[in-house]
Scaffold this motif. Structure first.
Motif, PDB file in Angstrom:
ATOM      1  N   ARG A 174       0.812  -1.215   0.000  1.00  0.00           N
ATOM      2  CA  ARG A 174       0.000   0.000   0.000  1.00  0.00           C
ATOM      3  C   ARG A 174       0.842   1.260   0.000  1.00  0.00           C
ATOM      4  N   SER A 175       1.892   1.287   0.807  1.00  0.00           N
ATOM      5  CA  SER A 175       2.700   2.499   0.887  1.00  0.00           C
ATOM      6  C   SER A 175       4.075   2.163   1.437  1.00  0.00           C
ATOM      7  N   THR A 176       5.020   3.019   1.121  1.00  0.00           N
ATOM      8  CA  THR A 176       6.380   2.931   1.644  1.00  0.00           C
ATOM      9  C   THR A 176       6.655   4.196   2.443  1.00  0.00           C
ATOM     10  N   VAL A 177       7.101   4.021   3.667  1.00  0.00           N
ATOM     11  CA  VAL A 177       7.320   5.143   4.566  1.00  0.00           C
ATOM     12  C   VAL A 177       8.807   5.487   4.554  1.00  0.00           C
ATOM     13  N   GLY A 178       9.128   6.717   4.188  1.00  0.00           N
ATOM     14  CA  GLY A 178      10.503   7.194   4.209  1.00  0.00           C
ATOM     15  C   GLY A 178      10.738   8.140   5.367  1.00  0.00           C
ATOM     16  N   TRP A 179      11.991   8.270   5.751  1.00  0.00           N
ATOM     17  CA  TRP A 179      12.324   9.172   6.849  1.00  0.00           C
ATOM     18  C   TRP A 179      12.309  10.608   6.332  1.00  0.00           C
ATOM     19  N   PRO A 180      11.469  11.469   6.916  1.00  0.00           N
ATOM     20  CA  PRO A 180      11.304  12.816   6.357  1.00  0.00           C
ATOM     21  C   PRO A 180      12.194  13.876   6.986  1.00  0.00           C
ATOM     22  N   GLY A 181      12.907  13.543   8.058  1.00  0.00           N
ATOM     23  CA  GLY A 181      13.646  14.562   8.786  1.00  0.00           C
ATOM     24  C   GLY A 181      15.132  14.524   8.508  1.00  0.00           C
ATOM     25  N   ALA A 182      15.861  15.226   9.351  1.00  0.00           N
ATOM     26  CA  ALA A 182      17.320  15.245   9.254  1.00  0.00           C
ATOM     27  C   ALA A 182      17.894  13.931   9.772  1.00  0.00           C
ATOM     28  N   GLY A 183      19.200  13.778   9.622  1.00  0.00           N
ATOM     29  CA  GLY A 183      19.836  12.557  10.059  1.00  0.00           C
ATOM     30  C   GLY A 183      19.637  12.299  11.542  1.00  0.00           C
ATOM     31  N   ALA A 184      19.365  11.057  11.876  1.00  0.00           N
ATOM     32  CA  ALA A 184      19.114  10.671  13.266  1.00  0.00           C
ATOM     33  C   ALA A 184      19.420   9.188  13.402  1.00  0.00           C
ATOM     34  N   VAL A 185      19.336   8.697  14.632  1.00  0.00           N
ATOM     35  CA  VAL A 185      19.544   7.282  14.938  1.00  0.00           C
ATOM     36  C   VAL A 185      18.263   6.735  15.543  1.00  0.00           C
ATOM     37  N   LEU A 186      17.806   5.609  15.012  1.00  0.00           N
ATOM     38  CA  LEU A 186      16.627   4.959  15.578  1.00  0.00           C
ATOM     39  C   LEU A 186      17.008   4.333  16.918  1.00  0.00           C
ATOM     40  N   GLN A 187      16.388   4.798  17.985  1.00  0.00           N
ATOM     41  CA  GLN A 187      16.726   4.324  19.322  1.00  0.00           C
ATOM     42  C   GLN A 187      15.766   3.270  19.837  1.00  0.00           C
ATOM     43  N   ARG A 188      14.483   3.499  19.650  1.00  0.00           N
ATOM     44  CA  ARG A 188      13.491   2.556  20.167  1.00  0.00           C
ATOM     45  C   ARG A 188      12.318   2.471  19.207  1.00  0.00           C
ATOM     46  N   VAL A 189      11.641   1.342  19.249  1.00  0.00           N
ATOM     47  CA  VAL A 189      10.427   1.129  18.458  1.00  0.00           C
ATOM     48  C   VAL A 189       9.284   0.879  19.433  1.00  0.00           C
ATOM     49  N   ASP A 190       8.290   1.729  19.413  1.00  0.00           N
ATOM     50  CA  ASP A 190       7.111   1.556  20.256  1.00  0.00           C
ATOM     51  C   ASP A 190       6.149   0.636  19.514  1.00  0.00           C
ATOM     52  N   THR A 191       6.363  -0.663  19.667  1.00  0.00           N
ATOM     53  CA  THR A 191       5.567  -1.626  18.916  1.00  0.00           C
ATOM     54  C   THR A 191       4.117  -1.657  19.378  1.00  0.00           C
ATOM     55  N   GLY A 192       3.864  -1.279  20.629  1.00  0.00           N
ATOM     56  CA  GLY A 192       2.479  -1.225  21.089  1.00  0.00           C
ATOM     57  C   GLY A 192       1.679  -0.207  20.311  1.00  0.00           C
ATOM     58  N   ARG A 193       2.255   0.983  20.136  1.00  0.00           N
ATOM     59  CA  ARG A 193       1.561   2.025  19.375  1.00  0.00           C
ATOM     60  C   ARG A 193       1.414   1.613  17.916  1.00  0.00           C
ATOM     61  N   LEU A 194       2.474   1.034  17.339  1.00  0.00           N
ATOM     62  CA  LEU A 194       2.399   0.613  15.945  1.00  0.00           C
ATOM     63  C   LEU A 194       1.336  -0.464  15.743  1.00  0.00           C
ATOM     64  N   ALA A 195       1.292  -1.425  16.670  1.00  0.00           N
ATOM     65  CA  ALA A 195       0.304  -2.502  16.537  1.00  0.00           C
ATOM     66  C   ALA A 195      -1.115  -1.970  16.649  1.00  0.00           C
ATOM     67  N   ASP A 196      -1.343  -1.037  17.558  1.00  0.00           N
ATOM     68  CA  ASP A 196      -2.684  -0.459  17.691  1.00  0.00           C
ATOM     69  C   ASP A 196      -3.073   0.322  16.436  1.00  0.00           C
ATOM     70  N   ALA A 197      -2.125   1.098  15.893  1.00  0.00           N
ATOM     71  CA  ALA A 197      -2.430   1.855  14.680  1.00  0.00           C
ATOM     72  C   ALA A 197      -2.688   0.927  13.493  1.00  0.00           C
ATOM     73  N   ALA A 198      -1.887  -0.138  13.374  1.00  0.00           N
ATOM     74  CA  ALA A 198      -2.084  -1.086  12.273  1.00  0.00           C
ATOM     75  C   ALA A 198      -3.407  -1.830  12.416  1.00  0.00           C
ATOM     76  N   ARG A 199      -3.785  -2.156  13.633  1.00  0.00           N
ATOM     77  CA  ARG A 199      -5.055  -2.848  13.860  1.00  0.00           C
ATOM     78  C   ARG A 199      -6.234  -1.958  13.481  1.00  0.00           C
ATOM     79  N   ALA A 200      -6.132  -0.673  13.830  1.00  0.00           N
ATOM     80  CA  ALA A 200      -7.226   0.243  13.487  1.00  0.00           C
ATOM     81  C   ALA A 200      -7.390   0.375  11.981  1.00  0.00           C
ATOM     82  N   ALA A 201      -6.287   0.260  11.239  1.00  0.00           N
ATOM     83  CA  ALA A 201      -6.343   0.377   9.777  1.00  0.00           C
ATOM     84  C   ALA A 201      -6.393  -0.980   9.093  1.00  0.00           C
ATOM     85  N   ASN A 202      -6.421  -2.067   9.869  1.00  0.00           N
ATOM     86  CA  ASN A 202      -6.393  -3.430   9.317  1.00  0.00           C
ATOM     87  C   ASN A 202      -5.200  -3.601   8.384  1.00  0.00           C
ATOM     88  N   ALA A 203      -4.032  -3.176   8.858  1.00  0.00           N
ATOM     89  CA  ALA A 203      -2.821  -3.193   8.043  1.00  0.00           C
ATOM     90  C   ALA A 203      -1.742  -4.009   8.739  1.00  0.00           C
TER      91      ALA A 203
END
Length: 442
Positions: free
Chosen positions: A221-250
C-alpha cells in the motif's frame, strides 16, 4: 484472517508487544520538577507540626537558609564529576560510551539537591514570622542532608568505577548479555531475515507479479521514508504501531532496527493490506543523536570493538587492554543467539500479527566485533593470538552455527601471523604437532 495472522497464532515462540515496549523512564527534567514540588510541599507542611521541643524561629530560619544555599555547592560537584568522567571515557575508551552520563544516580542526586534547597528556603520563609518552631523542622533538614551525603558517596564511587577498564567492560557486558537474552528468548523459529522481498517465513508472496507483497496480503500500500534530518533509531514503540495497524487493518513491516542511522529518504517501513498514514508509523519510532542500549543488542559489540581499536592505535599501543575487550567479546558471542537475523512478529490484542521488526543475528555481531580489530592487530602478536584462540573457542561451542564465518576469520588471523610474525607461526605449528592435544584444538 490473513496468512500473517495465522502464522502469528501458530508460532512456537510468541513475541508480545512487551518485548519491544518502550521503558517508561522518568526524564531528568520531570524528575527535577517533581523534586521542586515535593520540596515546596514539605517546606509548607513540616513547619506546621507543633510536637516536640520548640526552638527560636529566627535561629532555625537562619540555619535553613544557610543549609539550603550551601547545598547548592553539591550541584557544582555533580557537574564537575560528570564533565570529567565523560571527557575521560571519551578520550580513553570511546566517545560512544555514555554509561555514567545516563546513570540514574547522576540526575537523581541533582534532583535531590534541588528539592532540598527548595525545602530549606520554603521552610525558612514559613517560620520567619513565628516566635517558635518545632525541633522537627531542623531535624528533618538534617536527615535530608545525610541522605544527600549518601547519594554523593554513591555518585563518586560510580564515577571512580566509570574511569576504570574492568568495571566499564563489565557494565557493557551486562547490558549486552541482557539484550542478547531478550533477543534469543523472542527470536521466531523457522524464519529468515527480513529482506527487500517482504517478511521471510510468511509463506511466499501474495502476488506472483509483486515480490514485495507478503503472503496472504494485498499489494504493497505504501512505503514510509524518513522525512527529517539525520538521526539514529533508538526505540520502536511496537504497542503504538500494533494499535495503529489494527485500526487500519494493516501490517507494518519495518525495514530498520534500533541502532540504524536514518537519513533523509531512508525507507523505514512498508505498509501492507490497509491504508496507514506515514505519520502513524513515524510516531512509533523514537529517534535521537546516538545509539542506546534499550533495544540495540549490537551496541555492546560496537563499544567493545571501539575500546580494542583505541587500545591498538599507535598513540595508545596497549594490547593488553584490547585482549581484555576481546575476553568480553567472546563471552557475548558464546551466548545462544540465532546465526542470522530474522523478523520479530508483534501481535495486537486479538493475536493478529500487525508489526514485523527486523533483528540482527550472530553473524552480524561477529562482523561488528572482529572485522575491524583483526587488521588493526597486525602489529600485536598478543592480540592476534587472542583472536586465534577466540575463534577456536567459538568453533567448539556448536549451537548449530555455520563454521564458515569463523573459518574465514581464522584464516585471516593466520595470514596476519604469517606475514608479521613468521617465527611465532612456525612455533605454533611445531607445538601443535609435537605438544599435547588440547580439547579446543590449540
Amino acid at each position: 484472517m490473513n496468512a500473517l495472522a495465522a502464522a502469528g497464532r501458530n508460532a512456537s515462540v510468541r513475541t508480545g508487544r512487551a518485548a519491544f515496549r518502550r521503558r517508561r523512564r522518568l526524564r531528568a527534567g520531570l524528575l527535577q520538577l517533581a523534586s521542586i514540588g515535593v520540596g515546596l510541599g514539605l517546606g509548607l507542611i513540616v513547619p506546621e507540626i507543633r510536637r516536640g521541643p520548640l526552638l527560636p524561629s529566627r535561629q532555625v530560619a537562619e540555619l535553613l537558609l544557610a543549609t539550603g544555599f550551601g547545598v547548592l555547592g553539591a550541584a557544582t560537584v555533580i557537574f564537575s564529576v560528570l564533565f570529567l568522567v565523560v571527557q575521560w571515557a571519551a578520550t580513553t575508551f570511546t566517545p560512544r560510551l555514555t554509561l555514567f552520563r545516563d546513570a540514574p544516580i547522576v540526575w537523581r542526586t541533582f534532583a535531590f539537591v534541588v528539592g532540598l534547597t527548595v525545602f530549606c528556603a520554603t521552610a525558612a520563609l514559613t517560620v520567619a514570622g513565628r516566635d517558635e518552631v518545632s525541633v522537627i523542622v531542623p531535624a528533618g533538614a538534617g536527615v535530608l542532608l545525610l541522605l544527600l551525603l549518601a547519594l554523593l558517596r554513591g555518585l563518586l564511587l560510580q564515577a571512580v568505577a566509570a574511569i576504570q577498564l574492568a568495571p566499564v567492560l563489565r557494565s557493557i557486558s551486562e547490558r549486552g548479555r541482557h539484550n542478547l537474552d531478550v533477543l534469543c528468548a523472542g527470536a521466531p523459529e523457522g524464519t529468515g531475515p527480513v529482506g527487500a522481498g517482504g517478511p521471510a517465513g510468511a509463506g511466499g508472496t501474495g502476488d506472483p507479479g509483486d515480490p514485495n507483497c507478503p503472503a496472504g496480503t494485498d499489494r504493497l500500500r505504501s512505503t514510509v521514508g524518513w522525512p527529517g534530518a539525520g538521526a539514529v533509531l533508538q526505540r520502536v514503540d511496537t504497542g503504538r504501531l500494533a494499535d495503529a495497524a489494527r485500526a487500519a487493518n494493516a501490517v507494518v513491516v519495518l525495514r530498520v532496527s534500533p541502532g540504524t542511522a536514518l537519513r533523509y529518504g531512508t525507507t523505514v517501513a512498508e505498509v501492507y493490506d490497509g491504508e496507514l498514514p506515514d505519520s502513524a508509523v513515524l510516531r512509533g519510532l523514537e529517534t535521537g543523536v546516538e545509539r542506546v542500549f534499550d533495544q540495540d543488542p549490537g551496541l555492546a559489540f560496537r563499544l567493545l570493538a571501539d575500546i580494542a581499536l583505541r587500545a591498538l592505535s599507535p598513540a595508545v599501543n596497549d594490547p593488553a587492554t584490547a585482549v581484555q575487550a576481546l575476553d568480553a567479546v567472546e563471552d557475548l558471542l558464546s551466548r545462544p543467539v540465532p546465526a542470522r537475523g530474522g523478523p520479530r512478529e508483534i501481535a495486537d490484542r486479538a493475536g493478529t500479527v500487525r508489526v514485523l521488526v527486523p533483528l540482527p543475528g550472530w553473524e552480524d555481531f561477529l562482523r561488528t566485533a572482529l572485522d575491524d580489530v583483526i587488521p588493526a592487530a597486525r602489529n600485536s602478536p598478543m592480540v592476534l593470538m587472542r583472536l586465534r584462540t577466540l575463534l577456536e573457542d567459538l568453533r567448539g561451542t556448536g549451537q548449530g552455527r555455520p563454521d564458515g564465518p569463523l573459518t574465514r576469520r581464522r584464516a585471516w588471523v593466520d595470514e596476519e601471523l604469517d606475514t608479521g610474525f613468521p617465527r611465532l607461526r612456525d612455533a605454533l605449528a611445531e607445538e601443535h604437532e609435537d605438544g599435547p592435544e588440547y580439547p579446543d584444538g590449540r
